[in-house]
Design a protein around this motif. Sequence first.
Motif, PDB file in Angstrom:
ATOM      1  N   LYS A 141      23.928 -35.485   9.327  1.00 16.35           N
ATOM      2  CA  LYS A 141      25.326 -35.409   9.741  1.00 16.35           C
ATOM      3  C   LYS A 141      26.211 -36.197   8.781  1.00 16.35           C
ATOM      4  N   PHE A 142      25.760 -37.382   8.409  1.00 18.07           N
ATOM      5  CA  PHE A 142      26.553 -38.274   7.566  1.00 18.07           C
ATOM      6  C   PHE A 142      26.732 -37.719   6.158  1.00 18.07           C
ATOM      7  N   TYR A 143      25.610 -37.296   5.552  1.00 17.30           N
ATOM      8  CA  TYR A 143      25.656 -36.861   4.154  1.00 17.30           C
ATOM      9  C   TYR A 143      26.058 -35.395   3.992  1.00 17.30           C
ATOM     10  N   CYS A 144      25.608 -34.554   4.901  1.00 18.58           N
ATOM     11  CA  CYS A 144      25.785 -33.109   4.731  1.00 18.58           C
ATOM     12  C   CYS A 144      26.864 -32.524   5.640  1.00 18.58           C
ATOM     13  N   GLY A 145      27.325 -33.329   6.619  1.00 19.85           N
ATOM     14  CA  GLY A 145      28.378 -32.867   7.500  1.00 19.85           C
ATOM     15  C   GLY A 145      27.941 -31.776   8.459  1.00 19.85           C
ATOM     16  N   LYS A 146      26.638 -31.700   8.744  1.00 19.17           N
ATOM     17  CA  LYS A 146      26.113 -30.656   9.621  1.00 19.17           C
ATOM     18  C   LYS A 146      25.193 -31.276  10.673  1.00 19.17           C
ATOM     19  N   ASN A 147      25.113 -30.615  11.820  1.00 20.14           N
ATOM     20  CA  ASN A 147      24.169 -31.041  12.846  1.00 20.14           C
ATOM     21  C   ASN A 147      22.790 -30.498  12.513  1.00 20.14           C
ATOM     22  N   LEU A 148      21.769 -31.303  12.745  1.00 24.34           N
ATOM     23  CA  LEU A 148      20.393 -30.889  12.464  1.00 24.34           C
ATOM     24  C   LEU A 148      19.848 -30.113  13.645  1.00 24.34           C
ATOM     25  N   GLU A 149      19.853 -28.799  13.517  1.00 24.43           N
ATOM     26  CA  GLU A 149      19.297 -27.947  14.563  1.00 24.43           C
ATOM     27  C   GLU A 149      17.771 -27.939  14.460  1.00 24.43           C
ATOM     28  N   ASP A 150      17.096 -27.835  15.596  1.00 19.12           N
ATOM     29  CA  ASP A 150      15.627 -27.785  15.624  1.00 19.12           C
ATOM     30  C   ASP A 150      14.995 -29.023  15.011  1.00 19.12           C
ATOM     31  N   ALA A 151      15.604 -30.192  15.262  1.00 15.72           N
ATOM     32  CA  ALA A 151      15.013 -31.442  14.781  1.00 15.72           C
ATOM     33  C   ALA A 151      13.595 -31.580  15.313  1.00 15.72           C
ATOM     34  N   HIS A 152      12.738 -32.199  14.527  1.00 18.10           N
ATOM     35  CA  HIS A 152      11.321 -32.407  14.839  1.00 18.10           C
ATOM     36  C   HIS A 152      10.506 -31.129  14.732  1.00 18.10           C
ATOM     37  N   THR A 153      11.052 -30.114  14.069  1.00 18.04           N
ATOM     38  CA  THR A 153      10.207 -29.029  13.579  1.00 18.04           C
ATOM     39  C   THR A 153      10.047 -29.281  12.091  1.00 18.04           C
ATOM     40  N   ALA A 154       8.865 -29.053  11.581  1.00 18.13           N
ATOM     41  CA  ALA A 154       8.578 -29.439  10.201  1.00 18.13           C
ATOM     42  C   ALA A 154       9.512 -28.729   9.223  1.00 18.13           C
ATOM     43  N   ALA A 155       9.795 -27.441   9.460  1.00 14.83           N
ATOM     44  CA  ALA A 155      10.625 -26.689   8.525  1.00 14.83           C
ATOM     45  C   ALA A 155      12.047 -27.237   8.474  1.00 14.83           C
ATOM     46  N   ALA A 156      12.634 -27.518   9.647  1.00 11.68           N
ATOM     47  CA  ALA A 156      14.000 -28.037   9.697  1.00 11.68           C
ATOM     48  C   ALA A 156      14.081 -29.417   9.069  1.00 11.68           C
ATOM     49  N   ASP A 157      13.118 -30.282   9.390  1.00 11.38           N
ATOM     50  CA  ASP A 157      13.129 -31.639   8.845  1.00 11.38           C
ATOM     51  C   ASP A 157      12.927 -31.644   7.339  1.00 11.38           C
ATOM     52  N   THR A 158      12.071 -30.735   6.846  1.00 13.06           N
ATOM     53  CA  THR A 158      11.819 -30.664   5.403  1.00 13.06           C
ATOM     54  C   THR A 158      13.068 -30.229   4.661  1.00 13.06           C
ATOM     55  N   GLN A 159      13.718 -29.174   5.121  1.00 13.78           N
ATOM     56  CA  GLN A 159      14.929 -28.681   4.474  1.00 13.78           C
ATOM     57  C   GLN A 159      16.040 -29.725   4.535  1.00 13.78           C
ATOM     58  N   ALA A 160      16.169 -30.391   5.678  1.00 14.28           N
ATOM     59  CA  ALA A 160      17.199 -31.415   5.825  1.00 14.28           C
ATOM     60  C   ALA A 160      16.959 -32.581   4.870  1.00 14.28           C
ATOM     61  N   THR A 161      15.705 -32.968   4.719  1.00 14.42           N
ATOM     62  CA  THR A 161      15.370 -34.070   3.812  1.00 14.42           C
ATOM     63  C   THR A 161      15.780 -33.742   2.385  1.00 14.42           C
ATOM     64  N   TYR A 162      15.499 -32.524   1.967  1.00 16.67           N
ATOM     65  CA  TYR A 162      15.874 -32.064   0.622  1.00 16.67           C
ATOM     66  C   TYR A 162      17.390 -32.110   0.441  1.00 16.67           C
ATOM     67  N   GLU A 163      18.141 -31.608   1.426  1.00 17.38           N
ATOM     68  CA  GLU A 163      19.593 -31.580   1.321  1.00 17.38           C
ATOM     69  C   GLU A 163      20.184 -32.992   1.344  1.00 17.38           C
ATOM     70  N   VAL A 164      19.591 -33.889   2.142  1.00 19.30           N
ATOM     71  CA  VAL A 164      20.084 -35.265   2.200  1.00 19.30           C
ATOM     72  C   VAL A 164      19.930 -35.944   0.841  1.00 19.30           C
ATOM     73  N   LEU A 165      18.790 -35.746   0.173  1.00 13.75           N
ATOM     74  CA  LEU A 165      18.602 -36.356  -1.138  1.00 13.75           C
ATOM     75  C   LEU A 165      19.642 -35.844  -2.130  1.00 13.75           C
ATOM     76  N   MET A 166      19.934 -34.548  -2.097  1.00 17.03           N
ATOM     77  CA  MET A 166      20.954 -33.993  -2.981  1.00 17.03           C
ATOM     78  C   MET A 166      22.299 -34.691  -2.748  1.00 17.03           C
ATOM     79  N   SER A 167      22.649 -34.876  -1.476  1.00 17.07           N
ATOM     80  CA  SER A 167      23.927 -35.500  -1.138  1.00 17.07           C
ATOM     81  C   SER A 167      23.937 -36.982  -1.490  1.00 17.07           C
ATOM     82  N   GLN A 168      22.776 -37.655  -1.344  1.00 16.83           N
ATOM     83  CA  GLN A 168      22.698 -39.066  -1.738  1.00 16.83           C
ATOM     84  C   GLN A 168      22.986 -39.228  -3.223  1.00 16.83           C
ATOM     85  N   LEU A 169      22.445 -38.327  -4.026  1.00 17.46           N
ATOM     86  CA  LEU A 169      22.680 -38.393  -5.472  1.00 17.46           C
ATOM     87  C   LEU A 169      24.153 -38.152  -5.801  1.00 17.46           C
ATOM     88  N   ASP A 170      24.793 -37.286  -5.042  1.00 15.31           N
ATOM     89  CA  ASP A 170      26.228 -37.039  -5.241  1.00 15.31           C
ATOM     90  C   ASP A 170      27.070 -38.244  -4.826  1.00 15.31           C
TER      91      ASP A 170
END
Length: 256
Positions: A141-170
């Motif tokens: 929410k903080f870095y990407c401005g989106k709510n994490l749908e389906d939290a605690h599913t591996a696919a959602a958490d993996t994609q979110a982790t990737y997007e968060v790192l991109m935003s951290q670098l920005d």
Amino acid sequence: MKLNLKNPIVFFDLETTGTSINADRIVEICYLKVHPNGNEEAKTLRINPEMHIPEGASAIHGIYDADVADCPTFKEVARTIANEIEGCDLAGFNSNRFDIPVLAEEFLRAGVDIDLSRRKFVDVQVIFHKMEQRTLSAAYKFYCGKNLEDAHTAAADTQATYEVLMSQLDRYPELQNDIAFLADYSSFNKNVDFAGRMVYDDNGVEVFNFGKYKGMSVADVLKRDPGYYSWILNSDFTLNTKAMLTKIRLRELTNK
């Protein structure tokens, strides 16, 4: 933002039967492989853990015994997974403290020889906690401005982790778009074993990171208290911890 990669990097997340590194098992693994040219490959595998999934764990990730009854065991897919992450650096959320040690244990139990020590590990949670001190959903929410749908599913958490790192670098100019830098930055300790029972001190010497010998040289302890080695091998430590301790012991015996 595009990651500056020398090697492919695999973002991954595990769902497990619990939180014990050496006792619990993987029930789902999702990994997103990002190549230096920006190409991405994603895969999700359900795994039969060959044990009951406790109700408390199922309540978190939504995976029950019946869901994995006909799925392959980790041993049956271990070689395929090892081949697909060969030569890749690894990234995750709390991965240095949990996902990587658990994955290493599963490979050891499956008899698959894979040297994870040569990889660089980027733990997005550590970067996040050093910068903001929150959870993955809050980070998304903080870095990407989106709510994490389906939290605690591996696919959602993996994609979110990737997007968060991109935003951290920005967001943080002090973070270098370099996997070696990010791996070093996202590490609390320089671990000898994945569970962090032994770490390197400031002089590069292996020291124990727990118990009565915490902070003392592993080699020195093995000389003065040989029974400590046997105690660890016969106790509830991870296979990787025992293997790394044995490696140090053999090295010291050879150097006598």
